[in-house]
Scaffold this motif. Sequence first.
Motif, PDB file in Angstrom:
ATOM      1  N   LYS A 136       0.851  -1.144  -0.207  1.00 11.32           N
ATOM      2  CA  LYS A 136       0.227  -0.040   0.020  1.00 11.32           C
ATOM      3  C   LYS A 136       0.863   1.156   0.106  1.00 11.32           C
ATOM      4  CE  LYS A 136      -1.938   1.907   3.663  1.00 11.32           C
ATOM      5  NZ  LYS A 136      -1.763   3.597   3.282  1.00 11.32           N
ATOM      6  N   SER A 138       1.813   4.937   0.741  1.00 13.41           N
ATOM      7  CA  SER A 138       1.482   5.562   1.957  1.00 13.41           C
ATOM      8  C   SER A 138       0.168   6.625   1.708  1.00 13.41           C
ATOM      9  CB  SER A 138       2.592   6.320   2.456  1.00 13.41           C
ATOM     10  OG  SER A 138       3.131   7.251   1.503  1.00 13.41           O
ATOM     11  N   GLU A 152       3.135  -0.716   4.113  1.00  7.03           N
ATOM     12  CA  GLU A 152       3.002   0.674   3.562  1.00  7.03           C
ATOM     13  C   GLU A 152       4.348   1.295   3.161  1.00  7.03           C
ATOM     14  OE1 GLU A 152       0.541   3.376   5.469  1.00  7.03           O
ATOM     15  OE2 GLU A 152       2.020   4.669   5.776  1.00  7.03           O
TER      16      GLU A 152
END
Length: 321
Positions: A136, A138, A152
């Motif tokens: 993912k 940020s 992240e």
Amino acid sequence: MNNWTEVTIWTSTAGIDAVTGMLMDLGIDGFVIEDSQDFEDFLHDTEIYWDYVDEKLSQEKKDAETNVKIYVEDSPAGAEMLAQVNAGLAELRARDTEKAFGRCVTELASIRQEDWENNWKQYFKPFRVGETFLIKPSWEQCEPEEGRRILEIDPSSSFGTGTHNTTQLCICELERLVKSGDRLLDMGCGSGILSVAAHMLGAEDVTAVDIDPNAVRIAAENAEKNGFALHTGVGDVIGDAELSARIGGDYDIIVANIVADVIMGMQDILKSKLKREGTLIVSGIIAPRADEVQASLLDAGFVLDRRDQSGDWVAMTLHQA
């Protein structure tokens, strides 16, 4: 449809082979070379025709700086490519002790680098890697998925969003190999994504090293985003004995997602820092050079456990003989 941006790599006549060799190691075989020496040679070889050469053009060409041009997309893949190029240039600068290769820096046409680095973010969405990870960025939000860990990452200007084949090959190997409490060394850490993945898989002591200070800073920030602290080192481990000593050895796993020539150049150092029963994961190897890298590592005393390929890229897992 993604836009393309022209990237100029400023170098010297003596640096052309080194720069283009680095680009080809990254799978980039489309580039344009503008060599100021070519025009000097032309003027020298055709001196009797100088009356026909525009004086202003002649002076411009004489003053021009040798460069190599490539083109990258406004996309995560383009960002990865530019980050790899910048990392490769940092390696060249560090090893060019005689400063023969020129500046070895990039310049983007018609757009500020900071703006370009933000433009491609619109294409970078959460995605799955391997059996357990959900990568993912940020700046994105996503819901947890059962059986997957959210990693992240904010690559900024460093290589390692997780979209590149070489990074994914390494993450899959880390999933297979990392055990709770392992010590891991990430050589050429880039954004730190492999360090973060290793920690999330159970590695307890993780050291990230890169020749680019900016990459090490970004890696440390990404580790902090994911709830832990990295040990870090900045510099060229091959030529910096103090850095090599500070990094130490006795690692359970070493991962080096770099390029073929650098892997071969540091193979003895990698061997010296690995536990006798430890594992070396290398990637960033363009397929046409995989056999060469494998032969070099075997000659250095490694044994091949596994060789995987994704697209044009190869990763190898080895242990000491």
